[in-house]
Design an enzyme around this catalytic site. Structure first.
Site, PDB file in Angstrom:
ATOM      1  N   LYS A 115       0.903  -1.069  -0.082  1.00  0.00           N
ATOM      2  CA  LYS A 115       0.158  -0.236   0.030  1.00  0.00           C
ATOM      3  C   LYS A 115       0.950   1.230   0.059  1.00  0.00           C
ATOM      4  O   LYS A 115       0.501   2.464  -0.261  1.00  0.00           O
ATOM      5  CB  LYS A 115      -1.031  -0.192   1.407  1.00  0.00           C
ATOM      6  CG  LYS A 115      -2.110  -0.723   1.118  1.00  0.00           C
ATOM      7  CD  LYS A 115      -3.062  -0.432   2.033  1.00  0.00           C
ATOM      8  CE  LYS A 115      -4.411  -1.908   1.868  1.00  0.00           C
ATOM      9  NZ  LYS A 115      -5.245  -1.644   2.824  1.00  0.00           N
ATOM     10  N   LYS A 196      -4.228  -9.662  -6.348  1.00  0.00           N
ATOM     11  CA  LYS A 196      -5.308  -9.943  -6.824  1.00  0.00           C
ATOM     12  C   LYS A 196      -6.421  -9.382  -6.581  1.00  0.00           C
ATOM     13  O   LYS A 196      -6.155  -8.015  -6.506  1.00  0.00           O
ATOM     14  CB  LYS A 196      -5.017  -9.790  -4.400  1.00  0.00           C
ATOM     15  CG  LYS A 196      -5.075  -8.623  -3.147  1.00  0.00           C
ATOM     16  CD  LYS A 196      -5.053  -8.935  -2.338  1.00  0.00           C
ATOM     17  CE  LYS A 196      -4.848  -7.664  -1.494  1.00  0.00           C
ATOM     18  NZ  LYS A 196      -5.586  -7.786  -0.412  1.00  0.00           N
ATOM     19  N   LYS A 199     -11.017  -3.791  -3.833  1.00  0.00           N
ATOM     20  CA  LYS A 199     -11.893  -3.411  -4.442  1.00  0.00           C
ATOM     21  C   LYS A 199     -11.039  -1.766  -5.138  1.00  0.00           C
ATOM     22  O   LYS A 199     -11.906  -1.046  -5.245  1.00  0.00           O
ATOM     23  CB  LYS A 199     -12.641  -2.477  -2.963  1.00  0.00           C
ATOM     24  CG  LYS A 199     -13.149  -3.304  -2.347  1.00  0.00           C
ATOM     25  CD  LYS A 199     -13.640  -3.131  -1.010  1.00  0.00           C
ATOM     26  CE  LYS A 199     -14.570  -4.182  -0.003  1.00  0.00           C
ATOM     27  NZ  LYS A 199     -14.122  -3.787   1.321  1.00  0.00           N
TER      28      LYS A 199
END
Ligand code: TYM
Length: 332
Positions: A115, A196, A199
């Site tokens: 992230k 993966k 969202k």
């Protein structure tokens, strides 16, 4: 009796509609635990602000998340649903645990590395996030934490912190165990299957949401990335078809070898993709319908979380008081 059952605790961030990975890697397994365990399913909205959120969206997404939990089969009569920020204790316990967490251990977290690599401004909340997650788990002395594969390292940290606190002060916390199913634990993007499903993936057709209509599901599956080998076999170097087969197995409960045998004479991917789309539609249709039926019923959704909050607040407060006493804080 509920009190004798082992405790399961887990949650999903209210950062948008739940996707197929959230369902197959998480909610679909959680609903099988409702009778065996004392289940706590919460909405980690304090985690959500580790990346910027639009406040009004976060509020509505939190309530929508409750509706999606229920639509996915988490029957509020048989489990406890609550909202993290409503409970006094999560952030307080996180502070105490943070004082036992080496910085290096947080810098090594895969999710922090992923992230933070994607962002320019990295705030300390993103680094600290796994400590808050450990507090979520330890506050209720959860025995088991069912998640997808991507959360394994975070649950390991919760185990380490429970052991470290118990050794530093005295036995206090249950050391939680991860519960990660093999199929569905890692659903990949339909457009870049080496990543993966998520969202935040903005690529068109990469993510199937649990609220997608049949024609959308068909379109996304038909256009999912595969390769030119035209053979339905699971090979890690062929991530597209590997992912689709895994999804098929997670949805139908068929073992991978049996699925490969079933499709071995198929030439090309079209017929397999059609079958996959049909099993997904059958799976997701009732969820979408249930979600549509309850999502506007705010009174009902608030009643569900109020009931959950009332059950968990005394438990959280009791754990926190015990911890505060052990670390040497004066009684409140
Ligand atoms: P979150 O919101 O990213 O994901 C919710 C659940 O969905 C699983 N999952 C997947 N499973 C398979 N394939 C995928 N592509 C996929 N994407 C997501 C996740 O593993 C997870 O089980 N940190 C957590 C939320 C959290 C939590 C907790 C969980 C906060 N505190 C305490 C358990 C216990 C998270 O961000 O999950």
């Amino acid at each position: 009796m509920d009190t004798q059952k082992k405790i399961v605790l887990t949650g999903m961030q209210p950062t948008g509609l739940l996707h197929l990975g959230n369902f197959l890697g998480a909610a679909n397994n959680w609903k099988k635990m409702l009778d065996q365990y004392d289940c706590y399913f919460f909405i980690p909205n304090q985690h959500a602000i580790t990346i910027p959120q639009v406040p009004a969206h976060l509020r509505s997404a939190t309530l929508n998340c409750v509706a999606q939990y229920i639509a996915c089969g988490l029957d509020p009569q048989r489990c406890t649903i609550f909202v993290q920020s409503h409970i006094v204790g999560h952030t307080e316990l996180a502070w105490v645990l943070g004082c036992l967490t080496p910085l290096g251990q947080l810098y090594r977290m895969h999710q922090f590395k992923d992230k933070s690599a994607k962002r320019e401004n990295i705030y300390s909340g993103l680094l600290y996030y796994p400590v808050l997650m450990a507090a979520d788990i330890l506050l209720y002395n959860a025995d088991f934490v069912p998640t997808g594969e991507d959360q394994r390292q975070h649950v390991e940290l919760a185990r380490d912190l429970a052991e470290r606190f118990n050794a530093t002060y005295s036995p206090t916390f249950t050391v939680p165990a991860p519960l990660i199913e093999t199929t569905g634990a890692r659903v990949m993007s339909l457009k870049s299957p080496e990543h993966k499903m998520s969202k935040s993936d903005s690529a068109d057709g990469a993510t199937i949401y649990i609220t997608d209509k049949p024609e959308t599901i068909r379109k996304k599956i038909i256009s999912a990335v595969t390769d030119s080998e035209n053979k339905i076999a699971s090979h890690p170097e062929r991530p597209g078809i590997f992912n689709l087969l895994n999804i098929y197995c997670a949805v139908t409960g068929i073992q991978l070898e049996a699925a490969e045998a079933k499709f071995k004479d198929y030439t090309g991917y079209a017929a397999f993709k059609e079958e996959l789309a049909e099993v997904l539609i059958k799976l997701l249709d009732p969820i979408r319908e249930k979600y549509e039926a309850i999502k506007e019923d705010k009174e009902y959704l608030y009643a569900v979380i109020r009931k959950g909050n009332e059950k968990v607040q005394p438990i959280a407060y009791k754990t926190l008081s015990k911890v505060y006493h052990k670390v040497g804080f004066l009684e409140r």
